[in-house]
Design a protein around this motif. Sequence first.
Motif, PDB file in Angstrom:
ATOM      1  N   GLU A   4     -38.104 -21.015-105.682  1.00  0.00           N
ATOM      2  CA  GLU A   4     -38.379 -21.977-106.370  1.00  0.00           C
ATOM      3  C   GLU A   4     -37.310 -21.987-107.477  1.00  0.00           C
ATOM      4  OE1 GLU A   4     -41.061 -24.206-107.009  1.00  0.00           O
ATOM      5  OE2 GLU A   4     -41.779 -23.574-104.995  1.00  0.00           O
ATOM      6  N   VAL A  45     -38.846 -33.166-104.838  1.00  0.00           N
ATOM      7  CA  VAL A  45     -39.659 -32.231-105.627  1.00  0.00           C
ATOM      8  C   VAL A  45     -38.901 -31.068-106.052  1.00  0.00           C
ATOM      9  CG1 VAL A  45     -41.711 -30.719-105.472  1.00  0.00           C
ATOM     10  CG2 VAL A  45     -41.678 -33.225-104.351  1.00  0.00           C
ATOM     11  N   VAL A  46     -38.226 -30.505-105.308  1.00  0.00           N
ATOM     12  CA  VAL A  46     -37.193 -29.531-105.782  1.00  0.00           C
ATOM     13  C   VAL A  46     -36.467 -29.846-106.894  1.00  0.00           C
ATOM     14  CG1 VAL A  46     -35.791 -27.747-105.164  1.00  0.00           C
ATOM     15  CG2 VAL A  46     -37.563 -28.102-103.619  1.00  0.00           C
ATOM     16  N   ARG A  49     -38.497 -30.230-110.157  1.00  0.00           N
ATOM     17  CA  ARG A  49     -39.076 -28.865-110.768  1.00  0.00           C
ATOM     18  C   ARG A  49     -37.957 -28.236-111.298  1.00  0.00           C
ATOM     19  NH1 ARG A  49     -43.879 -27.550-108.475  1.00  0.00           N
ATOM     20  NH2 ARG A  49     -43.799 -25.511-109.175  1.00  0.00           N
ATOM     21  N   ALA A  52     -37.214 -30.227-114.774  1.00  0.00           N
ATOM     22  CA  ALA A  52     -38.183 -29.981-115.612  1.00  0.00           C
ATOM     23  C   ALA A  52     -38.041 -28.321-116.362  1.00  0.00           C
ATOM     24  CB  ALA A  52     -39.425 -30.107-115.059  1.00  0.00           C
ATOM     25  N   LEU A  53     -37.399 -27.532-115.394  1.00  0.00           N
ATOM     26  CA  LEU A  53     -37.227 -26.201-115.913  1.00  0.00           C
ATOM     27  C   LEU A  53     -36.006 -26.257-116.931  1.00  0.00           C
ATOM     28  CD1 LEU A  53     -37.818 -23.328-116.097  1.00  0.00           C
ATOM     29  CD2 LEU A  53     -36.491 -23.002-113.540  1.00  0.00           C
ATOM     30  N   ASP A  56     -37.240 -27.684-120.237  1.00  0.00           N
ATOM     31  CA  ASP A  56     -38.814 -27.054-120.715  1.00  0.00           C
ATOM     32  C   ASP A  56     -38.559 -26.431-122.050  1.00  0.00           C
ATOM     33  OD1 ASP A  56     -37.518 -24.695-120.060  1.00  0.00           O
ATOM     34  OD2 ASP A  56     -39.089 -23.719-119.251  1.00  0.00           O
ATOM     35  N   SER A  66     -39.082 -38.713-110.536  1.00  0.00           N
ATOM     36  CA  SER A  66     -39.391 -37.185-110.378  1.00  0.00           C
ATOM     37  C   SER A  66     -40.840 -36.745-110.918  1.00  0.00           C
ATOM     38  CB  SER A  66     -38.560 -36.613-111.504  1.00  0.00           C
ATOM     39  OG  SER A  66     -37.290 -36.529-111.029  1.00  0.00           O
ATOM     40  N   VAL A  70     -43.619 -35.191-108.007  1.00  0.00           N
ATOM     41  CA  VAL A  70     -44.515 -33.928-108.413  1.00  0.00           C
ATOM     42  C   VAL A  70     -45.919 -34.275-108.057  1.00  0.00           C
ATOM     43  CG1 VAL A  70     -44.879 -32.247-110.134  1.00  0.00           C
ATOM     44  CG2 VAL A  70     -42.527 -32.896-109.645  1.00  0.00           C
ATOM     45  N   ASP A 110     -48.967 -29.151-110.500  1.00  0.00           N
ATOM     46  CA  ASP A 110     -48.275 -28.279-109.687  1.00  0.00           C
ATOM     47  C   ASP A 110     -47.603 -27.374-110.649  1.00  0.00           C
ATOM     48  OD1 ASP A 110     -48.271 -26.922-107.461  1.00  0.00           O
ATOM     49  OD2 ASP A 110     -46.221 -28.471-106.818  1.00  0.00           O
ATOM     50  N   VAL A 112     -45.764 -27.976-113.351  1.00  0.00           N
ATOM     51  CA  VAL A 112     -44.525 -28.704-113.695  1.00  0.00           C
ATOM     52  C   VAL A 112     -44.976 -29.705-114.847  1.00  0.00           C
ATOM     53  CG1 VAL A 112     -42.511 -30.210-113.352  1.00  0.00           C
ATOM     54  CG2 VAL A 112     -43.063 -28.601-111.342  1.00  0.00           C
TER      55      VAL A 112
END
Length: 182
Positions: A4, A45-46, A49, A52-53, A56, A66, A70, A110, A112
């Motif tokens: 991830e 999706v990757v 993610r 979003a990280l 964050d 996006s 997700v 999920d 996110v």
Amino acid sequence: MFLEPFRGSVAVAGGLLSKGKLRGPHFRKLFPDIYVHASVRITPVVRARAAALFVDRCGGAAGGFSAAEVQGASCGSWREPAEVLVTGRVRSHPGLLVRRGDLTGSGFADGVRVTSPLGTAWDLARRLDLEEAVVAVDALGRRRAERPVFVPYPPGRSPDPDTLALSRLRSPPARGSIRPSC
């Protein structure tokens, strides 16, 4: 391990990786300080993610295509950049589209942070051409009916046409909210 997206600085500080190993051939940098193992296939999706990280810490969330990905409502091209919605100042990067806006109603899907299904539908409906907008709103509505993945999911906030029409009436100056009638 590292399948991830993760923060490189956190992995190095925790002693899981060295800076040299992180910059080697076994890891791929997606955004500043955001990495994934080189064996991971980079899907929408990757990318969502990872994006979003990336935002964050400033309270941002995955948005647009996006957020739809997700939430399980795939409606965009694999070539689309990852999209995030932020309230503050964050720079765009290659493969990342940063939009500024209101994150009211955002939640998690999920693991996110994403814009709500209604917010996602509203965003996509305002900026896509009519045919693409119908596909996106339909995908989000269908996903909601099959299995809601968004938490929290307030009652009456599903992306149905009546709710979107009410959003249009409440936000007349919103960019893209005024379209010529067919």
